[in-house]
Scaffold this motif. Sequence first.
Motif, PDB file in Angstrom:
ATOM      1  N   LEU A  93       0.855  -1.176   0.000  1.00 47.03           N
ATOM      2  CA  LEU A  93       0.000   0.000   0.000  1.00 47.03           C
ATOM      3  C   LEU A  93       0.894   1.230   0.000  1.00 47.03           C
ATOM      4  CD1 LEU A  93      -2.815   1.326   0.260  1.00 47.03           C
ATOM      5  CD2 LEU A  93      -2.478   1.250   2.753  1.00 47.03           C
ATOM      6  N   GLN A  94       0.747   2.079  -0.998  1.00 51.16           N
ATOM      7  CA  GLN A  94       1.638   3.217  -1.163  1.00 51.16           C
ATOM      8  C   GLN A  94       1.126   4.451  -0.424  1.00 51.16           C
ATOM      9  OE1 GLN A  94       4.777   3.031  -3.187  1.00 51.16           O
ATOM     10  NE2 GLN A  94       4.118   1.042  -2.382  1.00 51.16           N
ATOM     11  N   ILE A 490      10.334 -10.750   3.806  1.00 52.57           N
ATOM     12  CA  ILE A 490       8.917 -11.087   3.909  1.00 52.57           C
ATOM     13  C   ILE A 490       8.119  -9.831   4.220  1.00 52.57           C
ATOM     14  CG2 ILE A 490       7.197 -12.493   5.107  1.00 52.57           C
ATOM     15  CD1 ILE A 490       9.479 -14.409   5.859  1.00 52.57           C
ATOM     16  N   LEU A 491       7.048  -9.620   3.466  1.00 51.13           N
ATOM     17  CA  LEU A 491       6.095  -8.542   3.712  1.00 51.13           C
ATOM     18  C   LEU A 491       4.736  -9.162   3.995  1.00 51.13           C
ATOM     19  CD1 LEU A 491       4.910  -5.594   3.554  1.00 51.13           C
ATOM     20  CD2 LEU A 491       4.591  -6.033   1.109  1.00 51.13           C
ATOM     21  N   TYR A 492       4.136  -8.756   5.113  1.00 52.94           N
ATOM     22  CA  TYR A 492       2.765  -9.157   5.424  1.00 52.94           C
ATOM     23  C   TYR A 492       1.948  -7.893   5.630  1.00 52.94           C
ATOM     24  CZ  TYR A 492      -1.292 -10.919   7.954  1.00 52.94           C
ATOM     25  OH  TYR A 492      -2.566 -11.199   8.348  1.00 52.94           O
ATOM     26  N   LYS A 504      -1.708 -10.090   0.438  1.00 51.11           N
ATOM     27  CA  LYS A 504      -1.501  -9.989   1.880  1.00 51.11           C
ATOM     28  C   LYS A 504      -0.130 -10.515   2.292  1.00 51.11           C
ATOM     29  CE  LYS A 504      -4.100 -14.278   2.749  1.00 51.11           C
ATOM     30  NZ  LYS A 504      -5.302 -14.848   3.421  1.00 51.11           N
ATOM     31  N   LEU A 505       0.487 -11.323   1.411  1.00 49.37           N
ATOM     32  CA  LEU A 505       1.816 -11.846   1.726  1.00 49.37           C
ATOM     33  C   LEU A 505       2.672 -11.831   0.471  1.00 49.37           C
ATOM     34  CD1 LEU A 505       3.683 -13.240   3.832  1.00 49.37           C
ATOM     35  CD2 LEU A 505       2.822 -15.429   2.969  1.00 49.37           C
ATOM     36  N   ILE A 533       3.822 -15.133  -3.652  1.00 48.66           N
ATOM     37  CA  ILE A 533       2.782 -14.110  -3.616  1.00 48.66           C
ATOM     38  C   ILE A 533       1.474 -14.767  -3.206  1.00 48.66           C
ATOM     39  CG2 ILE A 533       1.581 -12.286  -4.865  1.00 48.66           C
ATOM     40  CD1 ILE A 533       3.831 -12.226  -6.883  1.00 48.66           C
ATOM     41  N   ASP A 534       0.938 -14.346  -2.069  1.00 49.29           N
ATOM     42  CA  ASP A 534      -0.355 -14.842  -1.607  1.00 49.29           C
ATOM     43  C   ASP A 534      -1.394 -13.782  -1.970  1.00 49.29           C
ATOM     44  OD1 ASP A 534      -2.466 -16.026  -0.419  1.00 49.29           O
ATOM     45  OD2 ASP A 534      -1.658 -16.021   1.616  1.00 49.29           O
TER      46      ASP A 534
END
Length: 613
Positions: A93-94, A490-492, A504-505, A533-534
């Motif tokens: 989200l920017q 990892i980005l959540y 979301k992931l 990519i989830d």
Amino acid sequence: MRTSGIIFYLIFTCIAIQAQNIRNENSDSISSIARLTAAQTTIKRFTIRDRDSHKNIDDTLFTDFEKYDPAKRFETASLGIGNIGSAQQAVRLQQRLGINTVAGFHQYDIYKLDPDDLSFYEQNRPYNDLFFSPVAGQNNFVVGAQFSRDFANDVNVTLDFKRYTQEGFYQNQKTKSTALGFGLWKSNPDKNHDLFIRFVGNNHNEEVNGGVATDTLFDQELFRLRTAIPVRLSGDTMRHQHFNYIMDNYFDAVKDRLSMHHQIEFETGYFRYGDDITNTANDSLVYGDFLVDNRGLRYYMGFTRINNAFDLGWKQKVLGVKMGIRHSYQRYTPSNESLTVNDLTVWGALNLNIGNFTSFNGNLDLGVGDNAGNLELKAMIQLDAIQDFKINGFVHIHRYDPSLIQQSLIITEQLIYNNAFAKINDFELGGSLFWEKANLNLKFKSGVRDQAIAYDNRALPYQIDGSIEFLQAELDHRFEWRFIGMENSILYQTFSDNIFNLPKLYSIHNLYIQFRLFKRRLLTQTGILYYNIDYDGGLAYMPLNGAFYPIAQEAQRYHYTEFYANFKVDRFRMFFKIDNFTELWNREVHYQIYNYPQFDYKIRIGVRWQMYD
């Protein structure tokens, strides 16, 4: 493929020969040369954004060398429409930058050169950094170059160039993205004056094919050549152009405690899209409600901006204070209309250092012109009291206007929408922790976006009546044991209502081995990259307003991998890579954006050479 193999063989042979013909062949030759280079060469980099922080050029590790596409890097991770240099949607989200009026086109941001990222150099030798990476012949390549040199009378000149040219492997998807930066730094130490002149040009051209017309032909042998797959559009053209001309004057006095700064900037450019024939069923599928004329569609927005800024600063060992004012005259020409904006911003900044273990930075921008009612407050505290740990905490409050493209759209002189959206309010609270000994970096951010704007399933913007809560957490870890290494990023992110349909992931995992050959002169690294990519829903693309909008079809998880091998001798690097390595045994077609397939497996090589002469 044969050509790529021959080029790879020749380059690797050259590296091997260079590695074996070092004048000093003793076992400690690496450290000897490193000490000699360090003693003779000084090259430090800095930008206007952080003029007082000069950092040494890093030439010790590969540092994501093989990730030639910024969409594949963790910091700029994006979902694209199938080609390098094509339109991209950021995974995260920017957050909006600044409080001024903006046009709102961001699909090529990761390929742009920001004027504030143009590097200047403190050096005693010329600096050159060259990069080239082709794939499948001469029509698909990435090339980059950086150059800096000192001249007489304390003048430093810098150049930064990067181009992505991709014909692609499906019909009508050619891209050509060019970023060029030129900088001149004139230092007048006797007068405590520094002059910086910058020119930055960004050009982004893309043929948009609307995606494939059918997904039933991929498994047929005749269609392994992907140019045989029919597409929906005939290569309609998108062009975004942006030129910046900037001059900065810095004056320092009273033992560098008092500083004055003036900046004048001229910007010009346009956003343009055109389709000459729009009378087919495929045009209806791509454009939907935007199809207002079957003789063709046109969108154009030109812009001119003149920005003028002045600020004063006072700096001591413990306390630093700055105050300034910025005026931005902006003129936009959507179709045959004209819009003039005069944004005026007053701002202040505070820096407080308590010993060597705590620092506080605060910035406040207030709009008082046509941007009245807008504000941005940033406050950050950093703690270095614990050995090997760095802890940051921040708060961010932001109020701003919707972008122009969200408020109004005119296509082929016909009004598509005209909105009276309210201002958007963001509140964020977060922090980070870096543990140096464990190579572990953790980031956390929680926030609320009030009156958020998103796009519906027809690519039309709308504003919610209420707020959306979101949370983002990131982990970045690097582990090395002997010759084995592992990197995990990892980005959540989660939302109270994911109206953006963002994943979301998102994570990147790198497992590799690293070793030396040819009397330890050739550093070698080979490994596997895995991208996870989830998806939380699916996204489609509307080229007329640059929107990535949610659709009912959910994107399917695809286990995307890349095999790579990196090689380094002194300041020369090379990589060999198989993109979409998964496709060698899994013949599924990979989509990130609805109807736009990603490439099948491709073999790519790349070289980078840093020269200090």
